[in-house]
Design a protein around this motif. Sequence first.
Motif, mmCIF file in Angstrom:
data_model
loop_
_atom_site.group_PDB
_atom_site.id
_atom_site.type_symbol
_atom_site.label_atom_id
_atom_site.label_comp_id
_atom_site.label_asym_id
_atom_site.label_seq_id
_atom_site.Cartn_x
_atom_site.Cartn_y
_atom_site.Cartn_z
ATOM 1 N N LEU A 6 0.845 -1.191 0.000
ATOM 2 C CA LEU A 6 0.000 0.000 0.000
ATOM 3 C C LEU A 6 0.882 1.243 0.000
ATOM 4 O O LEU A 6 1.721 1.414 0.887
ATOM 5 N N ALA A 7 0.686 2.103 -1.012
ATOM 6 C CA ALA A 7 1.522 3.295 -1.115
ATOM 7 C C ALA A 7 0.793 4.409 -1.862
ATOM 8 O O ALA A 7 -0.181 4.174 -2.572
ATOM 9 N N ALA A 8 1.319 5.617 -1.692
ATOM 10 C CA ALA A 8 0.814 6.814 -2.370
ATOM 11 C C ALA A 8 2.027 7.605 -2.867
ATOM 12 O O ALA A 8 3.177 7.235 -2.597
ATOM 13 N N ASP A 9 1.780 8.676 -3.577
ATOM 14 C CA ASP A 9 2.879 9.520 -4.060
ATOM 15 C C ASP A 9 3.828 9.883 -2.927
ATOM 16 O O ASP A 9 3.389 10.146 -1.799
ATOM 17 N N GLY A 10 5.114 9.886 -3.232
ATOM 18 C CA GLY A 10 6.117 10.297 -2.260
ATOM 19 C C GLY A 10 6.624 9.180 -1.376
ATOM 20 O O GLY A 10 7.267 9.440 -0.358
ATOM 21 N N PHE A 11 6.395 7.915 -1.761
ATOM 22 C CA PHE A 11 6.989 6.806 -1.010
ATOM 23 C C PHE A 11 8.490 6.790 -1.293
ATOM 24 O O PHE A 11 8.935 7.221 -2.355
ATOM 25 N N GLU A 12 9.276 6.314 -0.346
ATOM 26 C CA GLU A 12 10.718 6.182 -0.560
ATOM 27 C C GLU A 12 10.931 5.020 -1.517
ATOM 28 O O GLU A 12 10.572 3.880 -1.223
ATOM 29 N N GLU A 13 11.527 5.302 -2.674
ATOM 30 C CA GLU A 13 11.606 4.326 -3.761
ATOM 31 C C GLU A 13 12.205 2.989 -3.342
ATOM 32 O O GLU A 13 11.648 1.930 -3.635
ATOM 33 N N SER A 14 13.316 3.010 -2.637
ATOM 34 C CA SER A 14 13.967 1.757 -2.257
ATOM 35 C C SER A 14 13.108 0.943 -1.294
ATOM 36 O O SER A 14 13.198 -0.284 -1.266
ATOM 37 N N GLU A 15 12.248 1.606 -0.539
ATOM 38 C CA GLU A 15 11.427 0.917 0.457
ATOM 39 C C GLU A 15 10.216 0.217 -0.155
ATOM 40 O O GLU A 15 9.546 -0.550 0.529
ATOM 41 N N ASP A 23 -6.162 5.672 -5.541
ATOM 42 C CA ASP A 23 -7.049 5.831 -6.694
ATOM 43 C C ASP A 23 -6.772 4.857 -7.835
ATOM 44 O O ASP A 23 -7.389 4.938 -8.895
ATOM 45 N N GLY A 24 -5.843 3.933 -7.638
ATOM 46 C CA GLY A 24 -5.520 2.956 -8.671
ATOM 47 C C GLY A 24 -4.639 3.495 -9.782
ATOM 48 O O GLY A 24 -4.373 2.801 -10.753
ATOM 49 N N LYS A 25 -4.162 4.709 -9.616
ATOM 50 C CA LYS A 25 -3.274 5.316 -10.618
ATOM 51 C C LYS A 25 -1.826 5.134 -10.181
ATOM 52 O O LYS A 25 -1.542 4.843 -9.019
ATOM 53 N N GLY A 26 -0.909 5.351 -11.126
ATOM 54 C CA GLY A 26 0.510 5.271 -10.815
ATOM 55 C C GLY A 26 0.902 6.270 -9.744
ATOM 56 O O GLY A 26 0.240 7.301 -9.549
ATOM 57 N N ILE A 27 1.966 5.940 -9.035
ATOM 58 C CA ILE A 27 2.456 6.811 -7.960
ATOM 59 C C ILE A 27 3.924 7.126 -8.196
ATOM 60 O O ILE A 27 4.675 6.320 -8.711
ATOM 61 N N ARG A 28 4.311 8.311 -7.786
ATOM 62 C CA ARG A 28 5.667 8.784 -8.013
ATOM 63 C C ARG A 28 6.512 8.578 -6.765
ATOM 64 O O ARG A 28 6.109 8.927 -5.650
ATOM 65 N N ALA A 29 7.684 8.027 -6.974
ATOM 66 C CA ALA A 29 8.607 7.739 -5.869
ATOM 67 C C ALA A 29 9.409 8.972 -5.483
ATOM 68 O O ALA A 29 9.619 9.879 -6.288
ATOM 69 N N TRP A 30 9.879 8.972 -4.262
ATOM 70 C CA TRP A 30 10.890 9.897 -3.794
ATOM 71 C C TRP A 30 12.164 9.071 -3.686
ATOM 72 O O TRP A 30 12.174 8.033 -3.018
ATOM 73 N N ALA A 31 13.221 9.499 -4.367
ATOM 74 C CA ALA A 31 14.468 8.730 -4.409
ATOM 75 C C ALA A 31 15.546 9.479 -3.627
ATOM 76 O O ALA A 31 16.375 10.173 -4.204
ATOM 77 N N GLU A 32 15.477 9.384 -2.326
ATOM 78 C CA GLU A 32 16.400 9.979 -1.365
ATOM 79 C C GLU A 32 16.359 11.498 -1.329
ATOM 80 O O GLU A 32 16.043 12.080 -0.307
ATOM 81 N N THR A 33 16.693 12.177 -2.444
ATOM 82 C CA THR A 33 16.770 13.641 -2.422
ATOM 83 C C THR A 33 15.981 14.313 -3.540
ATOM 84 O O THR A 33 15.993 15.542 -3.636
ATOM 85 N N GLU A 34 15.341 13.509 -4.386
ATOM 86 C CA GLU A 34 14.580 14.093 -5.494
ATOM 87 C C GLU A 34 13.515 13.099 -5.948
ATOM 88 O O GLU A 34 13.521 11.931 -5.561
ATOM 89 N N TRP A 35 12.607 13.557 -6.793
ATOM 90 C CA TRP A 35 11.568 12.689 -7.300
ATOM 91 C C TRP A 35 12.170 11.592 -8.149
ATOM 92 O O TRP A 35 13.092 11.828 -8.915
ATOM 93 N N GLY A 36 11.635 10.397 -7.996
ATOM 94 C CA GLY A 36 12.118 9.232 -8.736
ATOM 95 C C GLY A 36 11.121 8.789 -9.787
ATOM 96 O O GLY A 36 10.356 9.600 -10.322
ATOM 97 N N ASP A 37 11.109 7.501 -10.044
ATOM 98 C CA ASP A 37 10.266 6.913 -11.078
ATOM 99 C C ASP A 37 8.799 6.864 -10.660
ATOM 100 O O ASP A 37 8.468 6.951 -9.474
ATOM 101 N N THR A 38 7.949 6.680 -11.639
ATOM 102 C CA THR A 38 6.529 6.440 -11.395
ATOM 103 C C THR A 38 6.298 4.932 -11.439
ATOM 104 O O THR A 38 6.782 4.252 -12.330
ATOM 105 N N LEU A 60 4.186 -1.753 4.000
ATOM 106 C CA LEU A 60 3.977 -0.304 4.010
ATOM 107 C C LEU A 60 5.321 0.398 3.876
ATOM 108 O O LEU A 60 6.080 0.489 4.843
ATOM 109 N N PRO A 61 5.654 0.892 2.668
ATOM 110 C CA PRO A 61 6.884 1.667 2.505
ATOM 111 C C PRO A 61 6.755 3.009 3.219
ATOM 112 O O PRO A 61 5.640 3.506 3.427
ATOM 113 N N GLY A 62 7.898 3.592 3.517
ATOM 114 C CA GLY A 62 7.892 4.893 4.170
ATOM 115 C C GLY A 62 8.028 6.035 3.186
ATOM 116 O O GLY A 62 7.441 6.027 2.113
#
Length: 187
Positions: free
Chosen positions: A13-22, A43-58, A78-80
Amino acid sequence: MAQQLNGKRVAILAADGFEESELASPRAALQGQGVETHVITPDGKGIRAWAETEWGDTYEADKALDAANPSDYHALVLPGGLFNPDTLRINDKALAFVKAFFEAGKPVAAICHAPWILINAGVVEGRKLTSVASVAQDLKNAGAHWVDEPVVVDSGFVTSRTPKDLDAFNAKLLEELAEGRHSHQHA
């Protein structure tokens, strides 16, 4: 262990801004053992990762939260990250989804800031767990016994502090998933 995990399904379970590695690391560890994983988003849509210091992949979602049933899964991850748990901890459907895993005695694994979600779900009181240091006081205020260790397991409930603890986190997640339901896991 792969044979013990054959046929298992895990919700992430995750939303935008999850830590990518987690999200990426536990998912890879699970899939490497033959476990089916579903990324579930509000919402069933793609979510954007946070990759340590900047936005990562969707990352694409497999299901919307409304379409996900906790009884279809053997465990929950549950990623952080900062944004992700802050969004999910005020989402009543997310909190009910999380709580259902505890009520069913299923393994739940949370890392970094994800215990914020668990506080709002009302499942940390009396439990031993860890998290990123900045969440420690919140957990103590909610009645949890917080410890500063790489990974903590309390009756199927796995927690870790930060991405540097992912190897230990993943190993315990796989172990608890292989063990199955835990009678002392509770909401």
